[in-house]
Design a protein around this motif. Sequence first.
Motif, PDB file in Angstrom:
ATOM      1  N   LEU A  19      -2.064   0.961  -7.310  1.00 20.17           N
ATOM      2  CA  LEU A  19      -1.451   0.877  -5.780  1.00 20.17           C
ATOM      3  C   LEU A  19      -1.990  -0.654  -5.459  1.00 20.17           C
ATOM      4  N   VAL A  20      -3.019  -1.063  -5.804  1.00 22.13           N
ATOM      5  CA  VAL A  20      -3.694  -2.466  -5.249  1.00 22.13           C
ATOM      6  C   VAL A  20      -2.896  -3.347  -5.927  1.00 22.13           C
ATOM      7  N   HIS A  71       0.542  -3.595  -4.320  1.00 26.13           N
ATOM      8  CA  HIS A  71       0.447  -4.271  -2.997  1.00 26.13           C
ATOM      9  C   HIS A  71       0.519  -5.697  -3.253  1.00 26.13           C
ATOM     10  N   LEU A 124       3.191  -8.589  -2.114  1.00 24.54           N
ATOM     11  CA  LEU A 124       3.101  -9.637  -1.244  1.00 24.54           C
ATOM     12  C   LEU A 124       3.731 -10.694  -1.895  1.00 24.54           C
ATOM     13  N   GLN A 132       8.522  -3.700   4.705  1.00 24.79           N
ATOM     14  CA  GLN A 132       8.031  -2.291   4.662  1.00 24.79           C
ATOM     15  C   GLN A 132       8.980  -1.310   4.213  1.00 24.79           C
ATOM     16  N   PHE A 133      10.159  -1.560   4.349  1.00 26.33           N
ATOM     17  CA  PHE A 133      11.083  -0.436   3.765  1.00 26.33           C
ATOM     18  C   PHE A 133      11.046  -0.400   2.248  1.00 26.33           C
ATOM     19  N   ALA A 146       7.780   1.374   1.258  1.00 27.17           N
ATOM     20  CA  ALA A 146       7.799   2.774   1.620  1.00 27.17           C
ATOM     21  C   ALA A 146       8.638   3.507   0.451  1.00 27.17           C
ATOM     22  N   ASP A 152       6.352   5.474  -2.769  1.00 28.43           N
ATOM     23  CA  ASP A 152       5.677   6.538  -3.166  1.00 28.43           C
ATOM     24  C   ASP A 152       6.814   7.636  -3.979  1.00 28.43           C
TER      25      ASP A 152
END
Lengths: 238, 238
Positions: free
Chosen positions: A119-120, A123, A127, A164-165, A168, A171
């Motif tokens: 996950l990191v 992310h 970014l 963000q969409f 999101a 997951d």
Amino acid sequence: MPRVIKHPELRREELLDHAQALFLTQGYDKASLNDVIASAGISKGAFYHYFPSKEALLEALADRFARQALAGVQDILHDPGLDPLGRLNGLLSQSRRAKIETAPEAWALFETMFRPENLVLFHRINLAASASFSPLLVKVIRQGIEDGTFRTFDPEGVADIVMQFGMATRDVVAKAIAGGSDADMEAAIEVLEKRVRLYEIALDRILGLPDGSIRIGEPGYVRTVMTARRRTSAGKAR
Amino acid sequence: MPRVIKHPELRREELLDHAQALFLTQGYDKASLNDVIASAGISKGAFYHYFPSKEALLEALADRFARQALAGVQDILHDPGLDPLGRLNGLLSQSRRAKIETAPEAWALFETMFRPENLVLFHRINLAASASFSPLLVKVIRQGIEDGTFRTFDPEGVADIVMQFGMATRDVVAKAIAGGSDADMEAAIEVLEKRVRLYEIALDRILGLPDGSIRIGEPGYVRTVMTARRRTSAGKAR
């Protein structure tokens, strides 16, 4: 003089080429940093001058993909034939086209990011990718506010919502990959198709546009990107 | 019979009480799992029967906070004096009130989640907390769709967007904490206040409501929650 200055950047690009080729043939998880170093024919110390880790290589590859995808996009932002909505849709469609074109390679390289333990990494890579895309979004949203097409007071905030969409949906994709069956993938495609419709209308409304103005995906887009995985990296990654 | 069945649940709650007290006095990072076990007067094996790790304790504490915060909330969902918009705003205001009331304890317990290395923990704890809140949101959005107040076809998707709004502010808060100065905190408060306004209007529009219908925060809300940290945990955590 230019040669001296350009050299480190060229060397860095070459290292990325070697890493990409190796990750594509062996898979990111199986290829070691030593494999990359050996294939590039460079000393370990020299390598670490450019990249501190294997994850940093993946991050840089994601950044390079994002920048390549957006190479022609400055033209859209200044195309006098397009209004701000046309420019925003042009940006989104360019990003979509790039995802479809690079999907087979991108899955093979980045599927590892969708593992729960990564996950990191996801992310960070997200970014890095959005660092290229987000300023373009902000620019075109500002243009639309100025000419009265878009009704919002926070272009940076709206650009963040668009990014963000993307986050999101992680997951949903991660769950489908973890499940591994065709049925898991079909269920994920269904959720994602619905989500794309929702995000389109959400963005219409957040910007004060009539429903149906924004095109984030076209019918079949999600399926095209998701099934590119099945055809290419699925066998290799397991 | 009830005593036999209830016993493990009670024991679990007691362990959480001990952990919470210890984390509050010593700080989450400084208190060890052995400290918690000693303070609870329980064997290590018995402890591990309930919680596999210190992180699992924190996750369970977050879940307990979330459930306590939402204890009275079922009433709102069935209050005949409220229309769906009133119920949605009631849910959001209850969640806000709970955040303000628990802010000093919550900062002391959960600040550690905002460290860059704890993104996975943050994500897990956020998922645990939203597992309680999200179904309530879906329920009230469905009520609003049925009576024609809300215009959307995807109540689960909209609930997810609301939860994402929470996730999305993480980076702003994390940056302010990492910076550590009053100026960093002021800058973060300013971004967050603006973001709350954007999220309110975004949610209005996503649901097809007039601007100004949804209240996610009231003026001063962000400041109250954020400065609770300065007064309590800031000294302890450093």
